[in-house]
Motif scaffolding. Structure first.
Motif, short mmCIF file in Angstrom:
data_model
loop_
_atom_site.label_atom_id
_atom_site.label_comp_id
_atom_site.label_asym_id
_atom_site.label_seq_id
_atom_site.Cartn_x
_atom_site.Cartn_y
_atom_site.Cartn_z
N PHE A 21 12.07 -8.14 4.48
CA PHE A 21 12.90 -7.08 5.06
C PHE A 21 14.23 -7.65 5.58
CE2 PHE A 21 8.41 -6.07 5.64
CZ PHE A 21 8.32 -4.95 4.83
N PRO A 22 15.01 -8.27 4.67
CA PRO A 22 16.19 -9.02 5.09
C PRO A 22 17.37 -8.18 5.57
CG PRO A 22 16.06 -8.97 2.71
CD PRO A 22 14.80 -8.32 3.24
N THR A 23 17.44 -6.90 5.21
CA THR A 23 18.60 -6.11 5.62
C THR A 23 18.30 -5.37 6.92
OG1 THR A 23 17.95 -4.11 4.44
CG2 THR A 23 19.24 -5.75 3.21
N GLU A 24 19.35 -5.07 7.65
CA GLU A 24 19.20 -4.36 8.92
C GLU A 24 18.59 -2.99 8.72
OE1 GLU A 24 19.18 -4.58 12.92
OE2 GLU A 24 19.88 -6.17 11.59
N ARG A 29 13.91 0.52 9.51
CA ARG A 29 12.86 1.38 8.95
C ARG A 29 11.47 0.80 9.22
NH1 ARG A 29 11.20 6.25 7.94
NH2 ARG A 29 10.19 6.52 5.94
N LEU A 30 11.34 -0.50 9.10
CA LEU A 30 10.06 -1.15 9.41
C LEU A 30 9.67 -0.89 10.87
CD1 LEU A 30 7.75 -3.06 8.53
CD2 LEU A 30 9.18 -4.95 9.36
N HIS A 31 10.63 -1.03 11.77
CA HIS A 31 10.35 -0.78 13.19
C HIS A 31 9.97 0.68 13.41
CE1 HIS A 31 11.14 -0.33 17.53
NE2 HIS A 31 10.57 -1.52 17.56
N GLU A 32 10.67 1.58 12.77
CA GLU A 32 10.37 3.01 12.89
C GLU A 32 8.96 3.32 12.39
OE1 GLU A 32 11.62 7.01 10.52
OE2 GLU A 32 13.20 5.55 10.89
N LEU A 33 8.58 2.74 11.26
CA LEU A 33 7.28 3.05 10.65
C LEU A 33 6.10 2.37 11.33
CD1 LEU A 33 8.34 2.96 6.90
CD2 LEU A 33 7.67 4.98 8.23
N THR A 34 6.33 1.20 11.92
CA THR A 34 5.21 0.47 12.54
C THR A 34 5.16 0.63 14.05
OG1 THR A 34 6.48 -1.57 12.85
CG2 THR A 34 5.28 -1.31 10.75
N VAL A 41 2.35 -4.13 11.46
CA VAL A 41 3.26 -5.16 10.97
C VAL A 41 2.50 -6.11 10.04
CG1 VAL A 41 4.70 -7.14 11.65
CG2 VAL A 41 4.84 -4.99 12.93
N ASP A 42 1.28 -6.45 10.41
CA ASP A 42 0.45 -7.31 9.56
C ASP A 42 0.18 -6.63 8.21
OD1 ASP A 42 -1.25 -9.66 9.09
OD2 ASP A 42 -2.88 -8.18 9.13
N ARG A 43 -0.05 -5.34 8.26
CA ARG A 43 -0.27 -4.60 7.01
C ARG A 43 0.99 -4.64 6.14
NH1 ARG A 43 -3.62 0.94 6.88
NH2 ARG A 43 -4.19 0.82 4.70
N ALA A 44 2.14 -4.49 6.78
CA ALA A 44 3.41 -4.58 6.04
C ALA A 44 3.57 -5.97 5.42
CB ALA A 44 4.59 -4.27 6.96
N HIS A 45 3.05 -6.97 6.09
CA HIS A 45 3.14 -8.34 5.59
C HIS A 45 2.26 -8.54 4.36
CE1 HIS A 45 2.46 -12.87 6.27
NE2 HIS A 45 3.58 -12.70 5.61
N ARG A 46 1.12 -7.87 4.35
CA ARG A 46 0.19 -8.01 3.21
C ARG A 46 0.58 -7.16 2.01
NH1 ARG A 46 -4.07 -7.17 7.22
NH2 ARG A 46 -4.13 -5.13 6.26
N LEU A 47 1.26 -6.04 2.22
CA LEU A 47 1.58 -5.13 1.12
C LEU A 47 2.47 -5.73 0.03
CD1 LEU A 47 2.01 -1.70 2.93
CD2 LEU A 47 0.28 -2.30 1.22
N GLY A 52 5.21 -6.03 -4.19
CA GLY A 52 6.36 -6.83 -4.59
C GLY A 52 7.71 -6.41 -4.03
N ASP A 53 7.99 -5.14 -3.91
CA ASP A 53 9.30 -4.63 -3.52
C ASP A 53 9.29 -4.15 -2.07
OD1 ASP A 53 11.85 -3.41 -3.57
OD2 ASP A 53 11.01 -1.55 -4.36
N PRO A 54 10.21 -4.65 -1.22
CA PRO A 54 10.23 -4.24 0.18
C PRO A 54 10.43 -2.73 0.36
CG PRO A 54 11.82 -6.01 -0.18
CD PRO A 54 11.24 -5.66 -1.50
N ASP A 55 11.21 -2.11 -0.50
CA ASP A 55 11.40 -0.66 -0.38
C ASP A 55 10.11 0.10 -0.70
OD1 ASP A 55 14.09 -0.70 0.48
OD2 ASP A 55 14.73 -1.04 -1.59
N GLU A 56 9.36 -0.42 -1.66
CA GLU A 56 8.06 0.19 -1.98
C GLU A 56 7.08 -0.01 -0.83
OE1 GLU A 56 5.32 2.47 -3.73
OE2 GLU A 56 7.41 2.27 -4.34
N VAL A 57 7.15 -1.16 -0.18
CA VAL A 57 6.31 -1.40 1.00
C VAL A 57 6.61 -0.36 2.07
CG1 VAL A 57 5.86 -3.00 2.91
CG2 VAL A 57 6.00 -3.86 0.56
N LEU A 58 7.89 -0.11 2.31
CA LEU A 58 8.28 0.89 3.32
C LEU A 58 7.81 2.28 2.92
CD1 LEU A 58 11.84 -0.46 4.16
CD2 LEU A 58 9.77 -0.65 5.57
N ARG A 59 7.90 2.61 1.64
CA ARG A 59 7.39 3.92 1.18
C ARG A 59 5.88 4.02 1.41
NH1 ARG A 59 11.62 3.36 -2.30
NH2 ARG A 59 10.57 2.18 -3.91
#
Length: 145
Positions: A21-24, A29-34, A41-47, A52-59
């Motif tokens: 999640f390198p971009t602000e 969005r990660l903070h908003e969703l978790t 956050v751990d789940r986001a780390h495993r996804l 493969g794609d950070p945007d897909e992880v956020l979706r």
């Protein structure tokens, strides 16, 4: 013992350590969703391993957040249903404030009216605060203004 959720700054440090999640915008969005909850956050780390794609992880996180069964499993895992009195105290807060700002005394009053007990209501609000159910920034802003 107070549990610790990630705030925006600590979540940024985590994201840098794990090189995700390198971009602000993605970090916001990660903070908003978790909500900074370590379990999410751990789940986001495993996804990414599976997606493969950070945007897909956020979706996917957004989908998980909208799923009632997932929400219940999360509440159970964080202790939200560990005590029936605690669960009963959360409901009037959710009904009364609908995620909006409130102060500690308002929370105690809302719970006390529902369960008929001031001391128990204060205990419930303190426990929920310790479990970091409340967004502290919102709680602090409500108390100040």
């Amino acid at each position: 013992m107070v549990l610790r959720r990630h705030d925006h700054r600590s979540l940024r440090g985590w994201a840098q350590r794990v090189d995700m999640f390198p971009t602000e915008g993605r970090l916001d969005r990660l903070h908003e969703l978790t909500g900074g909850w370590p379990l999410l956050v751990d789940r986001a780390h495993r996804l990414p391993e599976e997606l493969g794609d950070p945007d897909e992880v956020l979706r996917r996180l957004a989908d998980i957040r909208a799923d009632r069964a997932e929400a219940r499993a999360f509440a159970e895992a964080t202790g939200g249903y560990a005590d029936p009195l605690l669960a009963a105290g959360y409901r009037p807060l959710n009904d009364e404030f609908k995620g909006g700002l409130f102060d500690r005394e308002g929370a105690v009053t809302a719970v006390a009216l529902k369960i008929d007990g001031g001391d128990e209501a204060r205990w419930i609000v303190n426990c929920l605060d310790t479990l970091q159910v409340f967004d502290r920034e919102d709680l602090l802003r409500a108390a100040q203004g």
